[in-house]
Design a protein around this motif. Structure first.
Motif, mmCIF file in Angstrom:
data_model
loop_
_atom_site.group_PDB
_atom_site.id
_atom_site.type_symbol
_atom_site.label_atom_id
_atom_site.label_comp_id
_atom_site.label_asym_id
_atom_site.label_seq_id
_atom_site.Cartn_x
_atom_site.Cartn_y
_atom_site.Cartn_z
ATOM 1 N N MET A 1 16.208 -1.857 6.626
ATOM 2 C CA MET A 1 15.979 -2.013 5.189
ATOM 3 C C MET A 1 16.406 -0.754 4.455
ATOM 4 S SD MET A 1 12.245 -3.770 4.572
ATOM 5 C CE MET A 1 11.935 -5.506 4.840
ATOM 6 N N ASP A 2 16.953 -0.952 3.251
ATOM 7 C CA ASP A 2 17.057 0.151 2.311
ATOM 8 C C ASP A 2 16.026 -0.114 1.215
ATOM 9 O OD1 ASP A 2 18.140 -1.869 0.795
ATOM 10 O OD2 ASP A 2 20.090 -0.909 0.494
ATOM 11 N N GLU A 3 15.998 0.711 0.183
ATOM 12 C CA GLU A 3 14.968 0.555 -0.838
ATOM 13 C C GLU A 3 15.045 -0.798 -1.537
ATOM 14 O OE1 GLU A 3 13.020 2.945 -4.657
ATOM 15 O OE2 GLU A 3 14.896 3.653 -3.759
ATOM 16 N N GLU A 4 16.265 -1.255 -1.845
ATOM 17 C CA GLU A 4 16.417 -2.534 -2.532
ATOM 18 C C GLU A 4 15.932 -3.689 -1.665
ATOM 19 O OE1 GLU A 4 19.797 -5.196 -4.923
ATOM 20 O OE2 GLU A 4 20.429 -3.529 -3.639
ATOM 21 N N ALA A 5 16.226 -3.642 -0.370
ATOM 22 C CA ALA A 5 15.784 -4.690 0.550
ATOM 23 C C ALA A 5 14.259 -4.713 0.641
ATOM 24 C CB ALA A 5 16.396 -4.477 1.928
ATOM 25 N N SER B 1 26.852 -3.730 8.650
ATOM 26 C CA SER B 1 28.243 -4.126 8.876
ATOM 27 C C SER B 1 28.921 -4.555 7.576
ATOM 28 C CB SER B 1 28.321 -5.262 9.906
ATOM 29 O OG SER B 1 27.583 -6.391 9.450
ATOM 30 N N ARG B 2 28.156 -5.286 6.721
ATOM 31 C CA ARG B 2 28.742 -5.749 5.463
ATOM 32 C C ARG B 2 28.462 -4.810 4.300
ATOM 33 N NH1 ARG B 2 26.090 -10.442 7.280
ATOM 34 N NH2 ARG B 2 24.620 -10.320 5.540
ATOM 35 N N LYS B 3 27.558 -3.845 4.560
ATOM 36 C CA LYS B 3 27.168 -2.875 3.542
ATOM 37 C C LYS B 3 26.660 -3.559 2.259
ATOM 38 C CE LYS B 3 30.392 0.706 5.146
ATOM 39 N NZ LYS B 3 29.511 0.946 6.285
ATOM 40 N N GLU B 4 25.722 -4.500 2.459
ATOM 41 C CA GLU B 4 25.171 -5.217 1.319
ATOM 42 C C GLU B 4 23.776 -5.746 1.639
ATOM 43 O OE1 GLU B 4 27.917 -8.395 0.661
ATOM 44 O OE2 GLU B 4 27.119 -9.630 2.296
ATOM 45 N N LEU B 5 23.087 -6.136 0.579
ATOM 46 C CA LEU B 5 21.766 -6.740 0.739
ATOM 47 C C LEU B 5 21.896 -8.058 1.498
ATOM 48 C CD1 LEU B 5 18.983 -5.811 -0.443
ATOM 49 C CD2 LEU B 5 19.258 -7.617 -2.142
ATOM 50 N N TRP B 6 20.918 -8.337 2.379
ATOM 51 C CA TRP B 6 21.003 -9.511 3.246
ATOM 52 C C TRP B 6 19.665 -10.249 3.243
ATOM 53 C CZ3 TRP B 6 20.356 -8.651 9.179
ATOM 54 C CH2 TRP B 6 20.319 -9.898 9.837
ATOM 55 N N VAL B 7 19.598 -11.339 2.493
ATOM 56 C CA VAL B 7 18.402 -12.197 2.511
ATOM 57 C C VAL B 7 18.522 -13.090 3.741
ATOM 58 C CG1 VAL B 7 17.043 -13.928 1.318
ATOM 59 C CG2 VAL B 7 18.248 -12.182 0.001
ATOM 60 N N LYS B 8 17.658 -12.865 4.710
ATOM 61 C CA LYS B 8 17.734 -13.627 5.949
ATOM 62 C C LYS B 8 17.552 -15.120 5.664
ATOM 63 C CE LYS B 8 17.677 -14.474 10.399
ATOM 64 N NZ LYS B 8 18.931 -14.461 11.151
ATOM 65 N N ALA C 1 0.833 -1.210 0.000
ATOM 66 C CA ALA C 1 0.000 0.000 0.000
ATOM 67 C C ALA C 1 0.864 1.254 0.000
ATOM 68 C CB ALA C 1 -0.923 -0.008 1.219
ATOM 69 N N PHE C 2 2.160 1.083 0.277
ATOM 70 C CA PHE C 2 3.070 2.227 0.352
ATOM 71 C C PHE C 2 4.309 1.987 -0.491
ATOM 72 C CE2 PHE C 2 0.735 2.162 4.373
ATOM 73 C CZ PHE C 2 0.209 3.445 4.393
ATOM 74 N N GLN C 3 4.813 3.050 -1.090
ATOM 75 C CA GLN C 3 6.068 2.998 -1.817
ATOM 76 C C GLN C 3 7.199 3.417 -0.888
ATOM 77 O OE1 GLN C 3 5.894 5.090 -5.581
ATOM 78 N NE2 GLN C 3 3.710 4.591 -5.826
ATOM 79 N N TRP C 4 8.424 3.096 -1.280
ATOM 80 C CA TRP C 4 9.576 3.401 -0.437
ATOM 81 C C TRP C 4 9.659 4.893 -0.122
ATOM 82 C CZ3 TRP C 4 12.484 1.124 2.888
ATOM 83 C CH2 TRP C 4 13.700 1.691 3.276
ATOM 84 N N LYS C 5 9.276 5.717 -1.067
ATOM 85 C CA LYS C 5 9.363 7.176 -0.857
ATOM 86 C C LYS C 5 8.421 7.659 0.242
ATOM 87 C CE LYS C 5 6.082 8.287 -4.588
ATOM 88 N NZ LYS C 5 5.020 8.819 -3.717
ATOM 89 N N ASP C 6 7.426 6.822 0.612
ATOM 90 C CA ASP C 6 6.473 7.218 1.652
ATOM 91 C C ASP C 6 7.051 7.096 3.064
ATOM 92 O OD1 ASP C 6 4.442 7.671 -0.247
ATOM 93 O OD2 ASP C 6 3.937 5.535 -0.273
ATOM 94 N N PHE C 7 8.177 6.373 3.205
ATOM 95 C CA PHE C 7 8.762 6.167 4.537
ATOM 96 C C PHE C 7 9.722 7.299 4.894
ATOM 97 C CE2 PHE C 7 7.585 1.880 3.218
ATOM 98 C CZ PHE C 7 6.974 1.400 4.362
ATOM 99 N N LYS D 1 10.304 -13.194 1.032
ATOM 100 C CA LYS D 1 11.289 -13.549 2.050
ATOM 101 C C LYS D 1 11.883 -12.268 2.634
ATOM 102 C CE LYS D 1 12.672 -17.785 -0.401
ATOM 103 N NZ LYS D 1 13.755 -18.457 -1.152
ATOM 104 N N MET D 2 11.974 -12.213 3.956
ATOM 105 C CA MET D 2 12.508 -11.010 4.590
ATOM 106 C C MET D 2 13.940 -10.763 4.120
ATOM 107 S SD MET D 2 10.215 -9.468 6.294
ATOM 108 C CE MET D 2 11.287 -8.267 7.084
ATOM 109 N N THR D 3 14.136 -9.555 3.621
ATOM 110 C CA THR D 3 15.441 -9.135 3.112
ATOM 111 C C THR D 3 15.797 -7.804 3.763
ATOM 112 O OG1 THR D 3 14.934 -10.212 1.008
ATOM 113 C CG2 THR D 3 16.782 -8.686 1.034
ATOM 114 N N TYR D 4 16.991 -7.718 4.302
ATOM 115 C CA TYR D 4 17.429 -6.537 5.029
ATOM 116 C C TYR D 4 18.672 -5.933 4.363
ATOM 117 C CZ TYR D 4 14.640 -8.961 8.621
ATOM 118 O OH TYR D 4 13.650 -9.604 9.299
ATOM 119 N N TYR D 5 19.092 -4.779 4.913
ATOM 120 C CA TYR D 5 20.377 -4.208 4.523
ATOM 121 C C TYR D 5 21.341 -4.401 5.686
ATOM 122 C CZ TYR D 5 24.090 -1.031 3.221
ATOM 123 O OH TYR D 5 25.317 -0.505 2.913
ATOM 124 N N SER D 6 22.453 -5.101 5.423
ATOM 125 C CA SER D 6 23.458 -5.333 6.458
ATOM 126 C C SER D 6 24.370 -4.112 6.550
ATOM 127 C CB SER D 6 24.278 -6.583 6.133
ATOM 128 O OG SER D 6 25.364 -6.705 7.027
#
Length: 431
Positions: free
Chosen positions: A259-263, A279-286, A227-233, A272-277
């Motif tokens: 999360m960042d926009e890509e996550a 510490s590693r500065k990369e996308l993180w698929v849990k 219901a929301f786009q990333w720009k809404d956050f 699947k829950m995906t975060y931004y790490s």
């Protein structure tokens, strides 16, 4: 699920405890159909179709036990088919946890019980399997009034079916391996409600991509539509949004991440829950490394739109330490009575289970287990009678005490028979 969505439905052919290739080929494809069902559920399948191909009553009962386990493990609706001859067989499938039971309309006995089972359990709980077009055309009135879905088990008459069937019940068709273009063409037919069989079973890992392709063709499929786009956050200074992740069944807080926009977009696309790490500065698929994936059940933003609450189905442990939750370092605890009803009941049930596994001398619970099922049932009956007697007393406290006694003895029975509170609550939720 919205009835307008086109469904992608894997199929399990259950034979002698194994998942086999199909009706005619009993080559084993998986020796653990329960875990296969979980695999399908975890990979964006919309529903699951299970055919019981067992021979004889003993095999059929074993198959029902497996179907019950499948329904418990697969977090998607299950349709049970095969070995249905009378209302009792439909009841067994629904009581095992199936959302629908399928009647084989090549058998006259199944046609004859359609009205009875539909009135008993509801039109939405009844599907019909057919292999001849005449079967559904000749029984059109019966199907229109009492059947929620058609399952075509013979792909060679698919074109005839979509050309001649215009009833309310839509067709879920078994399909062999087909090209993506052909898949899109079939799903675009108004009479088609979904696809099942080999075409889906062999491409389960690609279901998110197939659903994305469907959307490109204008075909409505079940996806995580935000219901929301990333720009809404509202983001922090690093452009991230905080995510608090909970177990969807227990509300246990599992972890906090970002999360960042890509996550965010990847989470919506894959489920699947995906975060931004950070510490590693990369996308993180849990779970990508550990296998401890988190499958999205819901995403909710807070009032300020600067945090997301994710409710998930957690596989294994959420924490890298191996703990279920990242929150396990107790800082301070004040003793209190647990007032959450489910947690309180689970706690008592836990003690009863412990007594059964590790008997304690002098324990009344162990006395009941030692005496066996007849004693447990006798006590349960006595306590039920006490509730009736107490209800005639104007003082409500007496009812409270008697109901508590009854619930305790009922939980002893549940442990003795291997029934969990989760199963009871799931059954109540269906009613």
């Amino acid at each position: 699920m919205d009835s307008q969505y086109k469904k992608l439905v894997p199929c399990i052919y259950l034979y002698r405890g194994n998942a086999v290739k199909d009706f005619r080929d009993t080559t084993v494809v998986d020796t653990d159909p329960v875990q296969l069902a979980k695999f399908y559920s975890d990979n964006s399948a919309d529903e699951l179709l299970v055919f019981d191909l067992s021979d004889g009553d003993a095999e059929h009962e074993e198959a029902l036990d497996i179907i019950k386990k499948i329904c418990n493990e697969a977090e998607i609706p299950v349709t049970g088919a095969g070995n249905v001859h009378r209302m009792e067989d439909v009841k067994k499938l629904l009581y095992a946890g199936c959302k629908k039971a399928a009647l084989n309309f090549s058998k006259q006995e199944n046609i004859e019980i359609t009205q009875e089972v539909s009135r008993k359990f509801g039109k939405d709980k009844i599907a019909v399997c057919y292999a001849q077009l005449e079967t559904i055309l000749d029984n059109r009135a019966l199907i229109e009034e009492y059947v929620g879905e058609l399952i075509l088990v013979r792909a060679s008459i698919l074109r005839q079916s979509v050309d001649q069937w215009d009833g309310e019940a839509r067709i879920l068709t078994l399909l062999p391996e087909v090209s993506l273009d052909k898949l899109m063409e079939i799903l675009s037919f108004p009479a088609i409600g979904g696809i099942t069989g080999y075409a889906i079973d062999e491409n389960v890992k690609e279901l998110p991509a197939i659903k994305s392709l469907c959307q490109g063709y204008g075909i409505k499929v079940n996806t995580l539509d935000s219901a929301f786009q990333w720009k809404d956050f509202k983001k922090n200074e690093q452009g991230h949004v905080t995510v608090v992740t909970q177990d969807y069944k227990t509300d246990e807080v599992l972890m906090v991440a970002y999360m960042d926009e890509e996550a965010y977009e990847t989470t919506l696309r894959t489920g699947k829950m995906t975060y931004y790490s950070r510490s590693r500065k990369e996308l993180w698929v849990k779970g990508e490394t550990s296998g401890h994936f988190q499958y999205v059940k819901s995403l909710t933003a807070d009032c300020d739109m600067d945090a997301i609450l994710a409710k998930v189905s957690q596989v294994g442990a959420a924490c890298h330490t191996g703990n279920r939750s990242c929150f396990f370092h107790e800082i301070y605890r004040k003793e209190y009575e647990e007032t959450n009803p489910l947690r309180a009941l689970e706690s008592v049930m836990g003690v009863i289970k412990e007594r059964k596994v590790h008997p304690k001398e002098g324990s009344y619970t162990n006395y009941l287990f030692d005496k066996g099922i007849d004693k447990i049932l006798k006590k349960l009956g006595e306590e039920a009678t006490e509730i009736v007697i107490a209800s005639k007393n104007p003082n409500p406290n007496e009812i409270k005490y008697e109901i508590s006694d009854f619930l305790y003895h009922m939980m002893v029975l549940m442990v003795e028979k291997g029934v969990s509170w989760e199963e009871i609550l799931e059954e109540l939720a269906k009613r």
